[in-house]
Design a protein around this motif. Structure first.
Motif, PDB file in Angstrom:
ATOM      1  N   ASP A  52       0.657  -1.290  -0.065  1.00  0.00           N
ATOM      2  CA  ASP A  52      -0.177  -0.085  -0.014  1.00  0.00           C
ATOM      3  C   ASP A  52       1.002   1.231  -0.203  1.00  0.00           C
ATOM      4  O   ASP A  52       0.507   2.315  -0.671  1.00  0.00           O
ATOM      5  N   SER A  87       0.981   3.729  -2.975  1.00  0.00           N
ATOM      6  CA  SER A  87       0.483   5.268  -2.794  1.00  0.00           C
ATOM      7  C   SER A  87       1.621   6.018  -3.153  1.00  0.00           C
ATOM      8  O   SER A  87       1.320   7.243  -3.671  1.00  0.00           O
ATOM      9  N   SER A  95     -14.472  -2.940   2.186  1.00  0.00           N
ATOM     10  CA  SER A  95     -13.731  -1.925   2.581  1.00  0.00           C
ATOM     11  C   SER A  95     -12.099  -1.956   1.956  1.00  0.00           C
ATOM     12  O   SER A  95     -11.712  -1.099   1.215  1.00  0.00           O
ATOM     13  N   HIS A  96     -11.759  -3.158   2.365  1.00  0.00           N
ATOM     14  CA  HIS A  96     -10.259  -3.356   1.964  1.00  0.00           C
ATOM     15  C   HIS A  96     -10.158  -3.526   0.329  1.00  0.00           C
ATOM     16  O   HIS A  96      -9.246  -3.155  -0.253  1.00  0.00           O
ATOM     17  N   ARG A 140     -12.571  -2.287  -1.929  1.00  0.00           N
ATOM     18  CA  ARG A 140     -12.479  -1.233  -2.660  1.00  0.00           C
ATOM     19  C   ARG A 140     -11.077  -0.278  -2.447  1.00  0.00           C
ATOM     20  O   ARG A 140     -10.710   0.271  -3.614  1.00  0.00           O
ATOM     21  N   ARG A 141     -10.321  -0.088  -1.372  1.00  0.00           N
ATOM     22  CA  ARG A 141      -9.178   0.217  -1.401  1.00  0.00           C
ATOM     23  C   ARG A 141      -8.147  -0.189  -2.271  1.00  0.00           C
ATOM     24  O   ARG A 141      -7.332   0.228  -3.169  1.00  0.00           O
ATOM     25  N   ASP A 142      -8.173  -1.514  -2.385  1.00  0.00           N
ATOM     26  CA  ASP A 142      -7.340  -2.349  -3.358  1.00  0.00           C
ATOM     27  C   ASP A 142      -7.468  -2.014  -4.829  1.00  0.00           C
ATOM     28  O   ASP A 142      -6.828  -1.807  -5.553  1.00  0.00           O
ATOM     29  N   TYR A 202      -9.105   1.093  -5.917  1.00  0.00           N
ATOM     30  CA  TYR A 202      -8.523   2.197  -6.125  1.00  0.00           C
ATOM     31  C   TYR A 202      -6.932   2.226  -6.258  1.00  0.00           C
ATOM     32  O   TYR A 202      -6.434   3.016  -7.152  1.00  0.00           O
ATOM     33  N   THR A 212     -16.668  -0.098  -8.278  1.00  0.00           N
ATOM     34  CA  THR A 212     -16.455   1.298  -7.479  1.00  0.00           C
ATOM     35  C   THR A 212     -17.358   2.351  -8.157  1.00  0.00           C
ATOM     36  O   THR A 212     -17.578   3.230  -7.357  1.00  0.00           O
TER      37      THR A 212
END
Length: 257
Positions: free
Chosen positions: A45, A49, A91-92, A94-96, A98, A132
């Motif tokens: 991550d 990022s 939630s995890h 969705r972040r992955d 993105y 998403t």
């Protein structure tokens, strides 16, 4: 809770299957080079990022993307529908998604891979995007009702302000048509480019432009108030949204306790 709607729960199984196939297709591309050191979820991550932020490709980028892609496949591969995932898993995931989308976009802009690899990665991002990039039906209904009620209640003030108080003289038919055409073109262009704009702000600017071009004069007080509204709208909405979310979350947690 918002995590419940973090992913499109109604995503058809054929869409999930196509996305999984796209993920599997890029595995050889992402795993071609091993990571320089131990790699876990937090490390991946962090590296992705940073890559999304600064666009600097290093030896950690592809292995990190491979790990995120693996997590996505593992999460959705064990269920038949998104709704079967827990709120934490959604939630995890969705972040992955993105992170993956942002990293793939950066890779394609840098032309860091060949044409065949770029096509596979682009297809990967496209296949996962529907999960998403969606709006729940209840949100559409709520927004439509809110806008309708607001217009029904405050239409007269809006019409008088836009039609009579921006310029020092009443709009002519030509000015109205010009402002509407400019508004239509601007909003259409913004929609094509994915730029968020306000239709009211665009229309008000178009009317002010016609008044200026026609030398009809502008009412400074109205223009000043409109500009202040533009500046204050975003922070005011942020504060109101944060307060409303906190209040609703407090009520939900109290009720669940």
């Amino acid at each position: 809770a918002p995590a419940t709607f973090a992913l499109d729960l109604g995503t058809p199984k054929r869409t999930l299957d196509a996305a999984l196939a796209a993920s599997k297709a890029v595995v050889p591309i992402l795993t071609a080079t091993p990571a320089p050191g131990p790699l876990d979820e937090k490390t991946a991550d962090r590296h992705l990022s940073q890559f999304i932020k600064n666009g600097v490709l290093d030896a950690w980028t592809l292995p990190s993307l491979a790990l995120v892609n693996e997590h996505i496949m593992a999460s959705i591969g064990k269920v038949k529908a998104v709704s079967e995932l827990s709120t934490t898993d959604r939630s995890h995931m969705r972040r992955d998604i993105y992170l993956m989308d942002g990293a793939v976009t950066r890779l394609l802009k840098l032309a860091a891979v060949g044409d065949a690899e770029a096509a596979a990665l682009d297809n990967l991002a496209d296949e996962w995007e529907p999960l998403t990039n969606y709006v729940p039906a209840w949100v559409k209904v709520a927004v439509a009702l809110t806008l309708s009620l607001g217009t029904m209640i405050g239409w007269k003030r809006i019409v008088v302000t836009v039609g009579e108080k921006i310029g020092k003289s009443h709009m002519t038919y030509a000015q109205g048509a010009s402002a509407e055409i400019v508004t239509m073109a601007t909003i259409g262009l913004a929609d094509t480019m994915g730029v968020p704009v306000s239709t009211t702000h665009v229309l008000s600017s178009g009317i002010a432009g016609t008044m200026f071009a026609n030398r009809s004069g502008l009412q400074r007080e109205t223009v000043r108030n409109i500009v202040l509204a533009w500046v204050l709208t975003v922070p005011a909405c942020m504060l109101l949204g944060s307060g409303l979310f906190a209040a609703c979350l407090f009520v939900i947690l109290r009720a669940a306790a």
